[in-house]
Scaffold this active site. Structure first.
Site, PDB file in Angstrom:
ATOM      1  N   ASP A 167     -34.765  -2.309 -36.907  1.00 11.61           N
ATOM      2  CA  ASP A 167     -34.296  -1.120 -36.595  1.00 11.61           C
ATOM      3  C   ASP A 167     -32.914  -0.891 -37.739  1.00 11.61           C
ATOM      4  OD1 ASP A 167     -36.329  -0.020 -35.323  1.00 11.61           O
ATOM      5  OD2 ASP A 167     -35.276  -0.115 -33.562  1.00 11.61           O
ATOM      6  N   SER A 193     -42.613   0.965 -30.365  1.00 11.88           N
ATOM      7  CA  SER A 193     -41.176   1.267 -30.618  1.00 11.88           C
ATOM      8  C   SER A 193     -40.989   1.199 -29.005  1.00 11.88           C
ATOM      9  CB  SER A 193     -41.308   2.600 -30.861  1.00 11.88           C
ATOM     10  OG  SER A 193     -39.767   3.523 -30.875  1.00 11.88           O
ATOM     11  N   SER A 194     -39.912   1.053 -28.208  1.00  8.13           N
ATOM     12  CA  SER A 194     -39.972   1.894 -26.893  1.00  8.13           C
ATOM     13  C   SER A 194     -40.314   0.988 -25.727  1.00  8.13           C
ATOM     14  CB  SER A 194     -40.260   3.052 -26.357  1.00  8.13           C
ATOM     15  OG  SER A 194     -38.391   3.984 -27.479  1.00  8.13           O
ATOM     16  N   GLY A 237     -39.363  -2.474 -25.343  1.00 10.22           N
ATOM     17  CA  GLY A 237     -38.476  -2.915 -24.241  1.00 10.22           C
ATOM     18  C   GLY A 237     -38.209  -4.196 -25.421  1.00 10.22           C
ATOM     19  N   LYS A 238     -38.050  -4.469 -26.602  1.00 11.50           N
ATOM     20  CA  LYS A 238     -37.579  -6.093 -27.281  1.00 11.50           C
ATOM     21  C   LYS A 238     -36.400  -6.092 -27.878  1.00 11.50           C
ATOM     22  CE  LYS A 238     -39.887  -4.473 -30.800  1.00 11.50           C
ATOM     23  NZ  LYS A 238     -40.212  -2.494 -31.016  1.00 11.50           N
ATOM     24  N   SER A 239     -35.668  -4.677 -28.378  1.00  8.10           N
ATOM     25  CA  SER A 239     -34.795  -4.531 -28.230  1.00  8.10           C
ATOM     26  C   SER A 239     -33.446  -5.823 -26.986  1.00  8.10           C
ATOM     27  CB  SER A 239     -33.761  -4.071 -29.033  1.00  8.10           C
ATOM     28  OG  SER A 239     -34.134  -3.087 -29.769  1.00  8.10           O
ATOM     29  N   GLY A 247     -43.662  -5.363 -30.623  1.00  5.18           N
ATOM     30  CA  GLY A 247     -44.460  -4.401 -29.960  1.00  5.18           C
ATOM     31  C   GLY A 247     -43.583  -3.367 -30.022  1.00  5.18           C
TER      32      GLY A 247
END
Length: 193
Positions: A39, A13-14, A16-18, A11
Site C-alpha cells: 500500500d 485487504s482488511s 489485519g496484515k498492517s 492476506g
C-alpha cells in the site's frame, strides 16, 4: 554479509496484515526490522487519472519494483516485514523468483469473509467488495510456515506468535516448497503471462 530475514504477511485487504506488522515492530527485539507495505508503494504513484491499460501496467511495474525492493533490503542484511496481497499468481511467482526462499517466513493472515466485509465498511478507504474479490485468491497456493486468524487473535497476539516462531525458522520453508512446485528448474520464462 548475512542476508536479512523476511517475515512475509499475505492476506486479503482488511485482514489485519498492517496491524500485525506494526505490532511486530514493537515486539521483535533481536534485530532491526523494516515494514515494507505494498500500500505504501502504491501511495507513491502519481495521482493523475490513468486509463485501464496504463493503470494495469503501472500497477504491475509497481509490484515488481516492490518485490525487488524487499530483496534489496534483505540482501544487504536488513530484516524486513512484508505486508502484501498475493491475489494474482504472477505476484507469487515473481516473489519466488527474486526472494531467497530460505530467508522468508511465509505467514498466512486469515479472517472470515463476513468480518472482512464489516472491517472494509468501517475503514471506508477501500473499494466495496475488494476483500471479497481477493478472498478465494490470496491463499490458493495453500502452503505457509505459519498462519494467523485475526478474528480469533488480536494483532498483538499474532505478532507474539510470529516472534515465538522465529527461533524455529524451518530449514525447508514454504517459499522453498512453493518455488519447487511453481519454478522447478527456475525456468521463469513465460510464467508471468
Amino acid at each position: 554479509m548475512t542476508a536479512g530475514r523476511i517475515i512475509f504477511l499475505n492476506g486479503t485487504s482488511s485482514s489485519g496484515k498492517s496491524s500485525i506488522a506494526r505490532e511486530l515492530l514493537n515486539v521483535l527485539d533481536d534485530g532491526v526490522f523494516f515494514h515494507l507495505s505494498v500500500d505504501s508503494f502504491n501511495a507513491m504513484r502519481t495521482k493523475r487519472a490513468l486509463g485501464p491499460e496504463e493503470l494495469d501496467a503501472a500497477l504491475r511495474r509497481t509490484r515488481m519494483g516492490f518485490h525487488r525492493s524487499i530483496a534489496a533490503m534483505a540482501d544487504v542484511g536488513n530484516d524486513v516485514i512484508v505486508d502484501h496481497v498475493l491475489s494474482e499468481p504472477w505476484r507469487l511467482f515473481d516473489c519466488l523468483s527474486v526472494l531467497c526462499p530460505e530467508d522468508v517466513l511465509f505467514v498466512g493472515v486469515h479472517c472470515p469473509l463476513e468480518e472482512l466485509r464489516l472491517r472494509e465498511r468501517a475503514r471506508g478507504d477501500r473499494p466495496p467488495g475488494l476483500a471479497e474479490h481477493q478472498y478465494d485468491l490470496v491463499h490458493r497456493h495453500g502452503d505457509y510456515d505459519l498462519e494467523c486468524d485475526t478474528s480469533t487473535a488480536s494483532s498483538r497476539e499474532c505478532a507474539e506468535r510470529i516472534k515465538s516462531f522465529l527461533p524455529h525458522f524451518p530449514d525447508r520453508t514454504a517459499f522453498a516448497r512453493l518455488r519447487d512446485r511453481y519454478l522447478p528448474e527456475r525456468g521463469e520464462a513465460g510464467i508471468f503471462a
